[in-house]
Design an enzyme around this catalytic site. Sequence first.
Site, PDB file in Angstrom:
ATOM      1  N   CYS A  61      -4.001  19.375 -11.086  1.00 10.22           N
ATOM      2  CA  CYS A  61      -5.044  20.369 -10.814  1.00 10.22           C
ATOM      3  C   CYS A  61      -5.228  20.669  -9.321  1.00 10.22           C
ATOM      4  O   CYS A  61      -4.449  21.423  -8.760  1.00 10.22           O
ATOM      5  CB  CYS A  61      -6.351  19.954 -11.466  1.00 10.22           C
ATOM      6  SG  CYS A  61      -7.555  21.325 -11.613  1.00 10.22           S
ATOM      7  N   GLU A  82      -5.336  18.769 -18.215  1.00 10.83           N
ATOM      8  CA  GLU A  82      -6.034  17.709 -17.494  1.00 10.83           C
ATOM      9  C   GLU A  82      -7.182  17.134 -18.326  1.00 10.83           C
ATOM     10  O   GLU A  82      -7.963  17.868 -18.920  1.00 10.83           O
ATOM     11  CB  GLU A  82      -6.573  18.255 -16.167  1.00 10.83           C
ATOM     12  CG  GLU A  82      -7.227  17.189 -15.291  1.00 10.83           C
ATOM     13  CD  GLU A  82      -7.816  17.755 -14.011  1.00 10.83           C
ATOM     14  OE1 GLU A  82      -8.074  16.967 -13.099  1.00 10.83           O
ATOM     15  OE2 GLU A  82      -8.016  18.981 -13.932  1.00 10.83           O
ATOM     16  N   LYS A 131      -4.085  11.370  -9.162  1.00 11.34           N
ATOM     17  CA  LYS A 131      -4.474  12.598  -8.454  1.00 11.34           C
ATOM     18  C   LYS A 131      -4.892  12.285  -7.015  1.00 11.34           C
ATOM     19  O   LYS A 131      -5.756  11.447  -6.781  1.00 11.34           O
ATOM     20  CB  LYS A 131      -5.615  13.269  -9.215  1.00 11.34           C
ATOM     21  CG  LYS A 131      -6.027  14.640  -8.682  1.00 11.34           C
ATOM     22  CD  LYS A 131      -7.072  15.236  -9.623  1.00 11.34           C
ATOM     23  CE  LYS A 131      -7.532  16.626  -9.197  1.00 11.34           C
ATOM     24  NZ  LYS A 131      -8.485  17.199 -10.175  1.00 11.34           N
TER      25      LYS A 131
END
Length: 293
Positions: free
Chosen positions: A153, A43, A116
């Site tokens: 994540c 990331e 995300k």
Amino acid sequence: MRSLKIGIIQQHNTADIQDNMKRLADGITLLAQQGAQLIVLQELHNSLYFCQEENVDNFDLAEPIPGPSTDFYSALAKQYEVVIITSLFEKRTAGLYHNTAVVIEKDGSIAGKYRKMHIPDDPAYYEKFYFTPGDLGFHPIDTSVGRLGVLVCWDQWYPEAARLMAMQGAEMLIYPTAIGYAANDDEAEQQRQREAWTTVMRGHAVANGLPVIAVNRVGFEEDPSSQTPGIQFWGSSFVAGPQGEILYRAVEEETTAIIDIDLNRCEQVRRWWPFLRDRRIDEYGDITKRFID
């Protein structure tokens, strides 16, 4: 046997963005020469993890997509004929930014992107200051190596995200990651956190009958604000098979590795354990509520 060679790069980043990118390019070159077909990066891999502080100057790190970084990684993908999953700080316009994974096809074109969806806001992880929650939904990205369920994540803690990817035909779940230890936690607590992180994603593998690839950054990064002692990113990048079995797990140091995944076996596991068949979709309406009082 339908198999896929997956390359991962677990890297310790510094404040020198050009050096970080050069070392990633060296890793991509090495993995491609060793036969990798898909390469997954961690990331926000170009820079330090800047979310340890709230600083408007850090928005200067953001860039459009397509842009300079996609051009850089696209050239590598085309040169070596590999699919590359990148993780970038996307600027849509002034005041509107995302944490975005970009999937680059082996011909250098952009196969798709994922913004995300779940954004944390904790000491040393002030991501809500920087990132607008994703607006592209949970949709796999089709590539020459398969249909990829790419998440990022904090998404890895949510089984709903993994399930929605699986329901749309994802052949694997992929999580570029930046997570580490809090300095004030003792060793036992640190290990509990790392094992929880690994276990929850292994659960996604089992529940969906899909392999999982999680690539974390590694090494210590100072908190520029000095509000916290900084983050020791724990590495431990891993690949799990469709029954949650660990196929590979890195240690807490810089690592490149290639892992073979048997996709035919993944399909066979889903025949043995047909969880999608037995879902009680007529009874799951309340899952869209925040909480049931």
